[in-house]
Scaffold this active site. Sequence first.
Site, PDB file in Angstrom:
ATOM      1  N   TYR A 114       0.877  -1.176   0.000  1.00 26.76           N
ATOM      2  CA  TYR A 114       0.000   0.000   0.000  1.00 26.76           C
ATOM      3  C   TYR A 114       0.913   1.224   0.000  1.00 26.76           C
ATOM      4  O   TYR A 114       2.032   1.164  -0.511  1.00 26.76           O
ATOM      5  CB  TYR A 114      -0.911  -0.135   1.240  1.00 26.76           C
ATOM      6  CG  TYR A 114      -1.978   0.893   1.389  1.00 26.76           C
ATOM      7  CD1 TYR A 114      -2.958   1.056   0.416  1.00 26.76           C
ATOM      8  CD2 TYR A 114      -2.034   1.703   2.525  1.00 26.76           C
ATOM      9  CE1 TYR A 114      -3.954   2.011   0.569  1.00 26.76           C
ATOM     10  CE2 TYR A 114      -3.035   2.652   2.680  1.00 26.76           C
ATOM     11  CZ  TYR A 114      -3.989   2.805   1.704  1.00 26.76           C
ATOM     12  OH  TYR A 114      -4.975   3.742   1.862  1.00 26.76           O
ATOM     13  N   LYS A 187      -5.887  -1.509  -2.231  1.00 26.95           N
ATOM     14  CA  LYS A 187      -6.975  -1.197  -1.292  1.00 26.95           C
ATOM     15  C   LYS A 187      -7.657  -2.488  -0.844  1.00 26.95           C
ATOM     16  O   LYS A 187      -8.005  -2.654   0.322  1.00 26.95           O
ATOM     17  CB  LYS A 187      -7.993  -0.257  -1.955  1.00 26.95           C
ATOM     18  CG  LYS A 187      -7.479   1.152  -2.189  1.00 26.95           C
ATOM     19  CD  LYS A 187      -7.689   2.063  -0.996  1.00 26.95           C
ATOM     20  CE  LYS A 187      -6.861   3.333  -1.117  1.00 26.95           C
ATOM     21  NZ  LYS A 187      -6.997   4.252   0.019  1.00 26.95           N
ATOM     22  N   ASP A 282     -11.772   8.653  -1.016  1.00 28.05           N
ATOM     23  CA  ASP A 282     -10.947   9.855  -0.867  1.00 28.05           C
ATOM     24  C   ASP A 282     -11.725  10.996  -0.240  1.00 28.05           C
ATOM     25  O   ASP A 282     -11.179  11.780   0.531  1.00 28.05           O
ATOM     26  CB  ASP A 282     -10.372  10.265  -2.226  1.00 28.05           C
ATOM     27  CG  ASP A 282      -9.484   9.170  -2.756  1.00 28.05           C
ATOM     28  OD1 ASP A 282      -8.366   9.033  -2.267  1.00 28.05           O
ATOM     29  OD2 ASP A 282      -9.940   8.408  -3.632  1.00 28.05           O
ATOM     30  N   ALA A 318     -10.009  15.267  -1.451  1.00 29.52           N
ATOM     31  CA  ALA A 318      -9.810  14.948  -0.043  1.00 29.52           C
ATOM     32  C   ALA A 318     -10.048  16.190   0.824  1.00 29.52           C
ATOM     33  O   ALA A 318     -10.741  16.120   1.848  1.00 29.52           O
ATOM     34  CB  ALA A 318      -8.404  14.397   0.179  1.00 29.52           C
TER      35      ALA A 318
END
Length: 564
Positions: A114, A187, A282, A318
Amino acid sequence: MAPPRNRAQDAHKGKGKGHTSREGPNGRALLADPLSNKGVAFTQEERERYGLVGVLPPAVLSLELQARRAWEQLGAQGDDLAKNVYLEQLHDRNEVLYYRLLCDHLPELLPIVYDPTVGEAIKRYSHEYRRPRGVYLSIDRPQDVRPAFQALGLGPDDVDLVVATDAEQLLGIGDWGVGGMQISVGKLAVYTAAAGIHPGRAVPVMLDVGTGNQALLNDPLYVGNRHNRVRGEAYDSFVAAFVEAVGELFPHALLHWEDFGPGNGRRILQQYGEKIRTFNDDMQGTGAITLACVMNAARVTGTPMRDQRIVVFGAGTAGVGIADQLRDAMVRDGLDREEATRRIWCVDRQGLLRQSTEGLRDYQQPYARPDDEWPPDRPADLPSVVDRAQPTVLVGTSTQHGAFTEDVVRSMARHVDRPVVLPLSNPTEKIEAMPEDVLRWTGGKALVATGIPVPPVELDGTTYVIGQANNALLYPGLGLGAVVARADRITDGMLQAAAEAVAGLADLSQPGAALLPEVENLRASSAVVATAVARRAAEEDVARARLDDVIQQVQDAMWQPEYG
Ligand SMILES: NC(=O)c1ccc[n+]([C@@H]2O[C@H](COP(=O)([O-])OP(=O)(O)OC[C@H]3O[C@@H](n4cnc5c(N)ncnc54)[C@H](O)[C@@H]3O)[C@@H](O)[C@H]2O)c1
Ligand SMILES: O=C(O)C[C@H](O)C(=O)O
Ligand SMILES: [Mg+2]
């Protein structure tokens, strides 16, 4: 929640006896099926039953020994990208072993599968390409959307989760076309390692609508669509075809959107958010994890939510997602919406966003300051805004490395005793400031959390543990809770419940304590988050499942990396 075509798991549930080739692959094909493959852990009896006689070396090894070998092999890789490639190959060979390794070494391996290494893997995708994983959908062939999902051979009850990206704004590194598949894959790996989402019941998707990345278009090895990004109606109907196919073929699946550009991401959520079980990680996942962080900072500083003053640097997907959730939390703490909005200052490329700011995007509009409050001739860059607004919290979602300079942080610390500084941009080369610097500039007074994992900082005899304010601490539990509850939608209340649950798991008692729970405990904390989310879904009447014993139902739903 039985996995589809997973012999290892079937055997675990006592259904493994008497398998024939009709029920799954045998022989060498079995070794090539990552969900069923056990490699040299197949017992002698299994080898005979599944046509593996003579195919494997004679010894039978335990999963523990296989994990020891894999750990050794991983250690021999030269750098983090090589480790990522090694792990992805393992992922493609033997999923139980891959997840066993991941679960046993989460703090060490999360940064490899990740953030931040996944950014490197995305950029190198076409060059490191070995095997496909997931579903690739091309805007040039919308007629293939449904057949592509049908080809998975999965039934309507077989899929819990679909993670999709169109790769326009990957992390903070921008448009990397088909390489975006790696973010969907990464993810999902976190969903499984952290929350036990069954790997055979989760589908990573790459919506290839082209790329605006010239270097990729000129690269002969590029494996994506070799044309510019398609926008407008063709884009929308491609996305609609995708949503429709998933809804019809896998009616219980949660649809997770990742790393879309701010325009498309928000529009998609507005279009589908109220209708189906879906969320944008996000915007909403990041908003909720940041809220958890600020709630805990408020506990440490004693300043209630309604008294916070917040500067958001980088008002995109975001940044505005975070602003929205902080605003709503201030409203819950007693302010009206207008008062709460006024306590947030959004700064983007043009400086402070004001009503007269050119190029203001629709989602930024609610945060634009009135021009009479901030006249056009007043400097509106980040240092000026921090100096004047005197924020208690400074959020970085700008992708601008080093934007939180010593001057900015010191100026903040002049006005508040314990400044909360959250440089959230990923990966490492995008972060607005390193925690060590922020702590040094403020004599250890700042409360810091970052999007990437950062080691603890030693300063003047105190160890400062840096919480990872990454949506990875939140979305696995959110997803698991929604899956267990079979929630119709992901409501604001469920996001809030997730944020509160994460915040409640951090131990703030020691000086220098992290604002968020440790990644090491992610599996346990995801279960707590899932329980809170499922309960809230039931309270809000969006849960379709019967929840008699939520804690147990969450535990039962969590897949374990073990052979049957
Ligand atoms: N920690 C987390 O969980 C998390 C979650 C999501 C996104 N992020 C990070 O946040 C960053 C932004 O991601 P996003 O998806 O919101 O991207 P985005 O493109 O939607 O938003 C970025 C915003 O920053 C602005 N910006 C760019 N240069 C700027 C400058 N010089 N000054 C001020 N503003 C500037 C852009 O105009 C844009 O509005 C990325 O690095 C991403 O990795 C972190
Ligand atoms: O992917 C991450 O690490 C967090 C976030 O979703 C991002 O886009 O940066
Ligand atoms: Mg993201």
